[in-house]
Scaffold this motif. Structure first.
Motif, PDB file in Angstrom:
ATOM      1  N   LYS A 229     -22.849 -36.137   1.403  1.00  0.00           N
ATOM      2  CA  LYS A 229     -21.702 -35.758   2.219  1.00  0.00           C
ATOM      3  C   LYS A 229     -21.353 -36.895   3.167  1.00  0.00           C
ATOM      4  N   GLU A 230     -22.373 -37.490   3.753  1.00  0.00           N
ATOM      5  CA  GLU A 230     -22.148 -38.609   4.676  1.00  0.00           C
ATOM      6  C   GLU A 230     -21.541 -39.803   3.955  1.00  0.00           C
TER       7      GLU A 230
ATOM      8  N   ILE B  80     -16.489 -31.146   0.344  1.00  0.00           N
ATOM      9  CA  ILE B  80     -17.511 -31.519   1.304  1.00  0.00           C
ATOM     10  C   ILE B  80     -18.571 -30.439   1.450  1.00  0.00           C
TER      11      ILE B  80
ATOM     12  N   MET C  66     -14.142 -41.589   2.554  1.00  0.00           N
ATOM     13  CA  MET C  66     -12.888 -40.929   2.924  1.00  0.00           C
ATOM     14  C   MET C  66     -12.302 -41.533   4.198  1.00  0.00           C
ATOM     15  N   ARG C  67     -13.194 -41.770   5.148  1.00  0.00           N
ATOM     16  CA  ARG C  67     -12.744 -42.304   6.431  1.00  0.00           C
ATOM     17  C   ARG C  67     -12.135 -43.687   6.252  1.00  0.00           C
TER      18      ARG C  67
ATOM     19  N   ARG D  53     -18.018 -39.025   3.152  1.00  0.00           N
ATOM     20  CA  ARG D  53     -17.240 -39.060   4.391  1.00  0.00           C
ATOM     21  C   ARG D  53     -16.886 -40.486   4.781  1.00  0.00           C
TER      22      ARG D  53
ATOM     23  N   ARG E 203     -10.646 -31.280   0.929  1.00  0.00           N
ATOM     24  CA  ARG E 203     -11.522 -31.616   2.051  1.00  0.00           C
ATOM     25  C   ARG E 203     -12.416 -30.419   2.378  1.00  0.00           C
TER      26      ARG E 203
END
Ligand SMILES: [Zn+2]
Length: 88
Positions: free
Chosen positions: A57-58, A49, A64-65, A61, A45
């Protein structure tokens, strides 16, 4: 990870990913290859990132979220190992 995300969100078939997701996987693996901290895998992490471009990156993310909590069901051992690594 992206495959799970793609299958749930983009409704792609088993073992398949849609175009944008394939691109993302491609990008992520290329980044990983060039990662200067490749041999220092304390936390992906922290590492990954920071080497991604802001837009990617977004995207990562978001994946990942979405996948993070679900990893427990899909890959319990991987998820638990990951958590242990993160806590170190
Ligand atoms: Zn997709």
């Amino acid at each position: 990870m992206v495959m799970i995300y793609c299958r749930s969100i983009h409704h792609s078939g088993k073992g398949e990913v849609c175009g944008p997701c394939e691109e993302l996987i491609d990008y992520a693996s290329k980044r990983l290859e060039r990662c200067p901290k490749q041999n220092d895998k304390s936390s992906c992490r922290i590492c990954e990132i920071h080497c991604y471009a802001p837009q990617r990156k977004e995207e990562i993310r978001a994946v990942m979220r979405y996948v993070g909590p679900r990893m427990i069901f899909y890959h319990p051992i991987t998820a638990i190992r990951h958590l242990i690594d993160e806590l170190r």
